[in-house]
Write a protein that holds these residues in place. Sequence first.
Motif, PDB file in Angstrom:
ATOM      1  N   TRP A  16       0.851  -1.183   0.000  1.00 48.19           N
ATOM      2  CA  TRP A  16       0.000   0.000   0.000  1.00 48.19           C
ATOM      3  C   TRP A  16       0.891   1.238   0.000  1.00 48.19           C
ATOM      4  CZ3 TRP A  16      -5.500   0.200   1.876  1.00 48.19           C
ATOM      5  CH2 TRP A  16      -6.127  -1.046   1.762  1.00 48.19           C
ATOM      6  N   LYS A  33      -4.068   0.880  -2.130  1.00 47.49           N
ATOM      7  CA  LYS A  33      -3.412  -0.140  -2.943  1.00 47.49           C
ATOM      8  C   LYS A  33      -4.169  -0.157  -4.253  1.00 47.49           C
ATOM      9  CE  LYS A  33      -2.574  -5.010  -3.502  1.00 47.49           C
ATOM     10  NZ  LYS A  33      -3.337  -6.232  -3.438  1.00 47.49           N
ATOM     11  N   SER A  48      -8.581   1.231  -0.088  1.00 43.55           N
ATOM     12  CA  SER A  48      -8.077   2.498   0.424  1.00 43.55           C
ATOM     13  C   SER A  48      -8.607   2.756   1.825  1.00 43.55           C
ATOM     14  CB  SER A  48      -8.434   3.655  -0.509  1.00 43.55           C
ATOM     15  OG  SER A  48      -9.825   3.729  -0.687  1.00 43.55           O
TER      16      SER A  48
END
Length: 157
Positions: A16, A33, A48
């Motif tokens: 991420w 990510k 997210s």
Amino acid sequence: MDDAQARISYPIPAGWEREKGGLIDAFTSMISKKGTKDSGHPGGGGGSVVAGRAGGIPEHRLKSMAVSAAHSNAEFFCPDGRATLRESRATTVTGRPAHTVALKVSHRDCGTLHLRLTLASVDDDRSAFLIGLATWAERDVAGREMVDAVLADASLL
């Protein structure tokens, strides 16, 4: 990820990245990510987490405010989508009262999403929130579990 504006810290999972700009005023930080078609996850495997701040919320109002905020954000991220409550429970963040809500949000244009919101009382004058979003897939829960883990591991600064 230490977010001094919201006074909350949350982990950044492997793979991420911190988003460095382009946030609307309601949000103070974001990690995500990016999903890809060949990620092995239905819908691309993206996710997210965004953080933000708000005024003080009395403990007895945390649940109603968290549920309302979760539904409001479901509408923001997936306009005209259908949100189904999956979980609503009291919790704590760094020993402070909090409430977490999980929704399943569906619409033909945005697909099916998992949205989790945790609203925490920082002190009498401030609160902080985290919103996690992931693609919903019945057979692949990795994205939902990752978003939920980030929110569960949050702490107040």
